[in-house]
Design a protein around this motif. Structure first.
Motif, PDB file in Angstrom:
ATOM      1  N   MET A 209     -15.206  62.085 -92.191  1.00  0.00           N
ATOM      2  CA  MET A 209     -15.549  62.832 -93.405  1.00  0.00           C
ATOM      3  C   MET A 209     -16.854  63.584 -93.161  1.00  0.00           C
ATOM      4  N   HIS A 210     -16.854  64.832 -93.565  1.00  0.00           N
ATOM      5  CA  HIS A 210     -18.092  65.613 -93.551  1.00  0.00           C
ATOM      6  C   HIS A 210     -18.269  66.058 -94.989  1.00  0.00           C
ATOM      7  N   GLY A 211     -19.147  65.372 -95.710  1.00  0.00           N
ATOM      8  CA  GLY A 211     -19.230  65.587 -97.165  1.00  0.00           C
ATOM      9  C   GLY A 211     -17.905  65.163 -97.778  1.00  0.00           C
ATOM     10  N   GLN A 212     -17.295  66.058 -98.525  1.00  0.00           N
ATOM     11  CA  GLN A 212     -16.019  65.738 -99.197  1.00  0.00           C
ATOM     12  C   GLN A 212     -14.821  66.168 -98.345  1.00  0.00           C
ATOM     13  N   THR A 213     -15.103  66.729 -97.161  1.00  0.00           N
ATOM     14  CA  THR A 213     -14.034  67.297 -96.341  1.00  0.00           C
ATOM     15  C   THR A 213     -13.771  66.415 -95.125  1.00  0.00           C
ATOM     16  N   MET A 214     -12.486  66.272 -94.772  1.00  0.00           N
ATOM     17  CA  MET A 214     -12.157  65.535 -93.541  1.00  0.00           C
ATOM     18  C   MET A 214     -12.108  66.559 -92.406  1.00  0.00           C
ATOM     19  N   VAL A 215     -12.959  66.405 -91.424  1.00  0.00           N
ATOM     20  CA  VAL A 215     -13.035  67.380 -90.338  1.00  0.00           C
ATOM     21  C   VAL A 215     -12.664  66.695 -89.021  1.00  0.00           C
ATOM     22  N   ALA A 216     -11.850  67.397 -88.212  1.00  0.00           N
ATOM     23  CA  ALA A 216     -11.561  66.892 -86.864  1.00  0.00           C
ATOM     24  C   ALA A 216     -11.835  68.028 -85.885  1.00  0.00           C
TER      25      ALA A 216
END
Ligand code: C2E
Ligand code: CA
Ligand code: CA
Length: 538
Positions: A209-216
């Motif tokens: 999670m990066h803040g409210q976003t799931m980042v890959a």
């Protein structure tokens, strides 16, 4: 009144917790499950995009190598363009290959009509001229990535979609390929946030999670780019909400079950004091005593018995003293409890004691009893009125009862002076400290079952029982080991010099007639079995 309000407050609080708790648990579980599922999803898409981009790089490399020099030495000759066409047919990632000079694509697999490519976006570290988001005149609405070999002019065109087209299910996601050093998106669907690059640091793979976003982000180990995928906050929220919806019947069922349990409990609790008051009236017979023998470990003879209260409620339900004694304590009913015990003893134990002048009965007393100045008088009166021998009555109370107050100490001394020995019950489970014990003048220590059951086990507390025994010896206290259930425990205790024991190994609590029979002959074992059912229900 204050206590009632406090109880009501706790009941409301627990009811609230019964509703809010499962809801919160469902939300927590849904978020947790959702986050791990989404993390896996983002990582697998990023891996897929990187795999496709690698394929582009490999096909581009062989195009640059094969087309770098025209077969007849003339760029854009028929043979050169024929080679280009064959290359495109063979490739599944390159939409077009051609020859560029300056900003113009002079010829390609599409033909030899020059096309304006526009100014380069940047030149990569290995000397490739990169143009991002180029629109091909023959392919309206296309966004192409155009890469030219600066030395040879050979140019490959890649349709963004061939790399970025992940399944329609993932259409809401941000997907792209980032030029790592340049920190520019070579192709992207959705917006690349530069903060993700910082967050990635030097790692090669990261999905979180990066803040409210799931980042890959998956960085290529061979080329200067990385694939990135981001699942936006709105999608994350929809996803966990969908899971929460699926789990909600479970949450509701748990909440309702807890509420039901709470309701039953409060109902039982609120009706219990009323019923207990009723049971304590002199004419009522719902309360009765059973007697658990105390055994001399040297001779195995029964030397005394502990009186344990039982309550059979209307309908036959047997209530454990572990439940009703705390209720009686909370409602200041312990004086009546002890009066009832003395009355029951007067009826069934006093004649027995008169017949057995070496035997004693131990009664359990509470803090409320010990905090009344008339305690010694009441017990003395009982002994005198019952015409039983001195020492026929013993008293047990827990360490908690003996905490410091003067009156308790005076009562303690008065009882002992009257020939009523006092035992400290459940020793080891309360506040016991050596200095406190030395100040406390009692006759006997009852070693709690919790320590006895560790005998012969590998439990970390198994050595404590030995210390307790030594402590009692050094203070000249006699000892009764409680809850002895096995011959090994009895042997150990005997070997350590513990004089007395009590427990199911020797006898379950018995009715007065069974106790009488046991003292008379060995036929008591049959009676024990019938009573053990009673004792174990309680
Ligand atoms: P306690 O005074 O520690 O009584 C010993 C408890 O351990 C009794 O439970 C007894 O049945 C049980 N017990 C005895 N041997 C064994 C054994 O080998 N294994 C196991 N698992 N248990 C064994 P009970 O009768 O349910 O009494 C529970 C508590 O209720 C007593 O603990 C005592 O604190 C209180 N109590 C019982 N009767 C009275 C009473 O008349 N007045 C007061 N104030 N408290 C009482
Ligand atoms: Ca006891
Ligand atoms: Ca005990």
């Amino acid at each position: 009144m204050y206590l009632k309000r406090l109880r009501l407050f706790w009941v409301y609080l627990l009811a609230l917790a019964a509703i809010v708790g499962p809801c919160a648990a469902v939300i927590y579980a849904a978020r947790y499950v959702s986050a791990s599922q989404q993390q896996e999803r983002a990582a697998s898409i990023a891996a897929d995009v990187l795999r496709r981009t690698h394929r582009v790089s490999e096909q581009m490399r062989s195009a640059f190598a094969e087309l770098g020099t025209s077969p007849d030495g003339v760029a854009c000759s028929e043979r050169h363009m024929d080679l280009m066409r064959r290359m495109v047919v063979r490739s599944n990632m390159l939409i077009d290959v051609g020859y560029a000079s300056g900003n113009e694509l002079l010829c390609s697999s599409f033909g030899d009509k020059p096309i304006d490519l526009g100014v380069p976006s940047y030149v990569s570290g290995v000397g490739n001229v990169i143009r991002i988001g180029v629109q091909h005149p023959l392919l309206p609405d296309s966004r192409l990535l155009v890469i030219s070999d600066a030395k040879t002019g050979i140019t490959a065109q890649i349709h963004e979609q061939s790399v970025l087209d992940v399944s329609t299910r993932d259409a809401e996601l941000t997907v792209g390929v980032l030029g790592w050093t340049q920190q520019r998106a070579l192709m992207a669907r959705g917006r690349f946030d530069p903060a993700w690059r910082q967050w990635m640091g030097d790692a090669y793979e990261k999905s979180r999670m990066h803040g409210q976003t799931m980042v890959a982000i998956h960085r290529s180990p061979h080329y200067d780019y990385a694939a990135f995928v981001a699942i936006p906050a709105s999608e994350m929220q929809h996803h966990w909400q969908r899971i929460a919806l699926g789990l909600s019947p479970l949450g509701i069922a748990t909440g309702l079950t807890l509420l039901w349990v709470l309701l039953q409990y409060t109902r039982q609790q609120s009706s219990m004091p009323v019923a207990l008051r009723q049971a304590l009236t002199p004419s009522n017979n719902d309360l009765f005593l059973v007697y658990q023998p105390i055994v001399d470990l040297q001779t195995d003879a029964f030397v005394g018995a502990e009186a344990l209260l039982r309550w059979r409620r209307d309908g036959g339900e047997l209530v454990s003293p572990d439940i009703f004694i705390p209720v009686a304590e909370r409602h200041q009913l312990m004086r009546q409890v002890t009066d009832k015990v003395l009355a029951l003893l007067a009826r069934d134990a006093a004649p027995f004691l008169r017949d057995h002048p070496d035997f004693y009965i131990a009664v359990n007393l509470s803090a409320e009893d010990f905090n009344r100045a008339d305690l010694p008088g009441r017990l003395h009166e009982w002994v005198v009125n019952m015409a039983v021998h001195r020492g026929a009555l013993h008293v047990e109370a827990t360490e908690r009862v003996f905490m410091d107050q003067d009156l308790v100490k005076r009562n303690l001394m008065a009882l002992r002076a009257q020939g009523i020995p006092v035992a400290i019950d459940d020793f080891g489970t309360g506040y016991s400290s050596l200095s406190y014990l030395t100040r406390l003048e009692v006759d006997c220590m009852k070693i709690d079952k919790a320590f006895v059951e560790t005998i012969g086990t590998a439990s970390v507390t198994s050595h404590v029982v030995a210390h307790i025994i030594e402590m009692a010896k050094s203070l000249n206290l006699s000892m009764v080991a409680e809850g002895v259930e096995t011959p090994e425990q009895a042997t150990y205790l005997r070997a350590r010099g513990v004089q007395f024991a009590q427990g199911w190994f020797f006898s379950r609590p018995l009715g007065i007639e069974a106790l009488r029979a046991c003292l008379a002959d060995a036929a008591c074992l049959a009676d024990q079995d019938s009573l053990s059912t009673q004792a174990s229900v309680s």
